[in-house]
Design an enzyme around this catalytic site. Sequence first.
Site, PDB file in Angstrom:
ATOM      1  N   ARG A  25       0.747  -1.345   0.153  1.00  0.00           N
ATOM      2  CA  ARG A  25      -0.221   0.308   0.120  1.00  0.00           C
ATOM      3  C   ARG A  25       1.111   1.171   0.215  1.00  0.00           C
ATOM      4  NH1 ARG A  25      -4.592  -0.026   5.053  1.00  0.00           N
ATOM      5  NH2 ARG A  25      -1.994  -0.910   6.015  1.00  0.00           N
ATOM      6  N   LEU A  27       1.357   3.618  -2.284  1.00  0.00           N
ATOM      7  CA  LEU A  27       0.548   4.908  -2.496  1.00  0.00           C
ATOM      8  C   LEU A  27      -0.654   4.974  -1.482  1.00  0.00           C
ATOM      9  CD1 LEU A  27      -0.291   6.546  -5.205  1.00  0.00           C
ATOM     10  CD2 LEU A  27      -2.439   4.526  -5.509  1.00  0.00           C
ATOM     11  N   LYS A  28      -0.675   4.581  -0.789  1.00  0.00           N
ATOM     12  CA  LYS A  28      -1.728   5.259   0.396  1.00  0.00           C
ATOM     13  C   LYS A  28      -0.908   6.338   1.342  1.00  0.00           C
ATOM     14  CE  LYS A  28      -3.919   3.442   4.120  1.00  0.00           C
ATOM     15  NZ  LYS A  28      -6.113   3.888   4.595  1.00  0.00           N
ATOM     16  N   GLY A 465     -25.761   1.291  15.114  1.00  0.00           N
ATOM     17  CA  GLY A 465     -24.269   0.037  15.688  1.00  0.00           C
ATOM     18  C   GLY A 465     -23.507   0.657  15.751  1.00  0.00           C
ATOM     19  N   ASP A 632     -27.564  -6.932   9.771  1.00  0.00           N
ATOM     20  CA  ASP A 632     -26.884  -5.708   8.974  1.00  0.00           C
ATOM     21  C   ASP A 632     -27.606  -6.296   7.573  1.00  0.00           C
ATOM     22  OD1 ASP A 632     -27.474  -3.381  10.212  1.00  0.00           O
ATOM     23  OD2 ASP A 632     -24.979  -3.862  11.098  1.00  0.00           O
ATOM     24  N   HIS A 727     -22.347  10.851   6.738  1.00  0.00           N
ATOM     25  CA  HIS A 727     -21.082  11.086   5.857  1.00  0.00           C
ATOM     26  C   HIS A 727     -20.203  11.885   6.146  1.00  0.00           C
ATOM     27  CE1 HIS A 727     -23.572   7.421   4.713  1.00  0.00           C
ATOM     28  NE2 HIS A 727     -22.743   6.829   4.361  1.00  0.00           N
TER      29      HIS A 727
HETATM   30  N1  GLN Z   1     -24.167  -1.984  12.391  1.00  0.00           N
HETATM   31  C1  GLN Z   1     -23.277  -1.232  11.185  1.00  0.00           C
HETATM   32  C2  GLN Z   1     -22.604  -0.316  12.304  1.00  0.00           C
HETATM   33  O1  GLN Z   1     -23.306   0.819  12.578  1.00  0.00           O
HETATM   34  C3  GLN Z   1     -23.436  -0.870   9.988  1.00  0.00           C
HETATM   35  C4  GLN Z   1     -22.773  -0.503   9.140  1.00  0.00           C
HETATM   36  C5  GLN Z   1     -22.921   0.026   7.484  1.00  0.00           C
HETATM   37  O2  GLN Z   1     -23.792  -0.698   7.588  1.00  0.00           O
HETATM   38  N2  GLN Z   1     -22.001  -0.195   6.522  1.00  0.00           N
HETATM   39  O3  GLN Z   1     -21.169   0.234  11.801  1.00  0.00           O
END
Ligand code: GLN
Length: 790
Positions: A25, A27-28, A465, A632, A727
């Site tokens: 890695r 490049l990272k 979660g 999930d 996000h």
């Molecule tokens: N339960 C996971 C979390 O909260 C769900 C993550 C996901 O959906 N990518 O991290």
Amino acid sequence: MFSKLSSGHPALIASLGVPRIGPRRELKAALEAYWSGRSGAETLLDAAAGLRAANWARQKALGVDILPSNDFSLYDHVLDMSVVLGAIPAAYGWEGGPVSLDTYFAMARGRTGVHPAACGCGQPHEAGRADHGVPALEMTKWFDTNYHYMVPEFEAGQRFCLASLKPVEEFLEAKSLGFHTRPVLLGPVTFLLLGKSKDPSVPPITLLEELLPVYAQLLGKLAAAGADWVQIDEPCLATDLGPDAQAALARSYRYLADAVPQLKILLASYFGGFEENLQAALGLPVAGLHLDLCRAPDQLEAVLDGARPDLTLSLGVIDGRNVWRANLPRLLDRLEPVIAARGAGQVQIAPSCSLLHVPVDLDLETGLDGDLKSWLAFAVQKLEELAILGTALRIGRGAVTAELEEAARAAGQRAASAKVHDPAVAARLASVTPEMAERASPFAVRAGVQRAALPLPLFPTTTIGSFPQTDAVRKARSAHARGEMGDGAYENFLRRQTAEAVQWQEEIGLDVLVHGEFERNDMVQYFGEQLSGFAFTAFGWVQSYGSRCVRPPILFGDVSRPKAMTVEWWRYAQSLTAKPMKGMLTGPVTILNWSFVRDDIPRSEACRQIALAIRDEVVDLEAAGARMIQIDEAALREGLPLRRRDWPAYLAWAVESFRLTAAVAADGTQIHTHMCYSDFNSIIEAIAAMDADVISIETSRSKMELLDAFRSYSYPNEIGPGVYDIHSPRVPEIREMSELLLLAREQIADRQLWVNPDCGLKTRKWEEVRPALINMVAAARLLRQTLAAA
Ligand code: GLN
Ligand code: ZN
């Protein structure tokens, strides 16, 4: 040794592209050092040049005749193409001339602005710039891989121009190092189809006429630099194309053949067969055609039947999407007659697609089980396999007897190995009945039982979660992994984290709590490591996007669950509170879709095995007292096949696997699921068929756009459309979330509506999460009060 054999023979062994990140890695590391200001542009560009040089040298040494160039990218090859073609939205402030690294990375990652002190927008501020910053281009998955590309964005009145000569520069760079390469370009039709137009009245494909002259100019420059062949990728040929797109392909390649007749084009398609696009593909005036014979082995005959005699065929026989070693003698059985019929020089052998999607080098893995290791091939090993095939095809199998025997022996040993085949799993699978995928009662009945057992307010609040994976959590995990922190100390550390998270959730008044997932490195790996049938690599990194890499688990054998995986943590967390604590599991479809999967059984069967293992965990959680269990399925949607007609079959077994996992729960146990996307319009019925009692989904970014799906389809069960975009570091205000809830109420009945963020909070900081969740709880309370007052 193999490269010597190639002298005097026509080119045979081709590479369509190799991993860019480097074996370790590199490049990272180089990118992150540059982004953080620890190193300058020159250091980054030197590191990139070093990776390219090493890739060319390694491929040459392994015996590759046709080396790719321009397969490297600092961030993403689709972004590179946008930059090459001058498709740079005005927001990034490019004013012509060379495109700076700053502009390039702004498109990739966004740029933070500095806002006037009183602007009140709530965005983070950065010194030195007085603007509101600019978000990155949208990012989405590259076909059905786990690689993500930056979506080209076309503005009203979009013009193109040759804004960067990267493909020419990298061709010349290779040339100066003594490597003659075949440059790789993303083709015009796929480029446009992957893009999005800001002006809905101008679909991207209508920009083709604007675009083609720029491609022609680029090809002309490549030819002038000394290129004789160019590889143009049009993987859209593996998808459903309408007549318009097929016509666009015909138009494009006629135009380019006329404009730059001196340059031979190898048109590459991969990730599937040509199917109904075959005639369109075979009719293109190109010198060569690459076909994926791993995903679509059966298309060979049709291609051979229809291909012009002078068309060079590049046969993608080594799987670029998976990690299994090939059965080389078997491949030779298929290849020898093709070469005999079409003649050497007209046929090339290659990986099915770029090797971008597999890890770099198996030799780095010293900890893998010896048998398993002998069944695997990463990028380096896949090129070695091609070299062996090449030698056998040129000189005869006798020249590589030992290598061929070894490959066949490994295949035979894998097929018979007790490490792969577990009779108990086979027996259990055979005993699955349709009833096992049915809850005892329909949702309406279950909802009543659940409400009576666990009264919740209207608009219950919860989270998805995970809580922030802070530096402290990561440090403790790696100290524990390195053996510097003992089991007991680590366990205590995790308990403290969990206890604090539980206490804090109680304090702010969330209704349904989570334990925070501090003990989990990754939502798939955590389960894979505890299930039989999965293996993990030390360096098996694959690029996900930009500098981000993942190490997918390798699913090599029948799956079972030796013992409970999550019960102790759930029990501990529940012991700290009287509020309901959700059990937290990753679903079978997601575990499957984020792993390298066996190629010796159907995906559906592997998925069902995982479903049974997770079902065992549901049983154990329930027996321990869990009344809410979240399973999930973050990756269910992304497993959709490239072609629509394959969707129903996939959705049928995916949904069935989820149900097999969940249906064991008693009526009074509330099954939750979570999905990290909102684009449900086409699969809403499958989502409903999963029959989860509660589903949480992503919606805040799209301002509840997803709820479009609910206008025509009334979703029967309970649902939490995310009101907090996790996000972004931005803290949403109460008012914003209240407004989203009001929008949601237009489509969803009050008794169905949950209040939660878009996804897990592990990537966020506590400073962001705390105020955001306090506001979220306030928004739910406000709504309850308004209703009570009304
Ligand atoms: N339960 C996971 C979390 O909260 C769900 C993550 C996901 O959906 N990518 O991290
Ligand atoms: Zn999610």
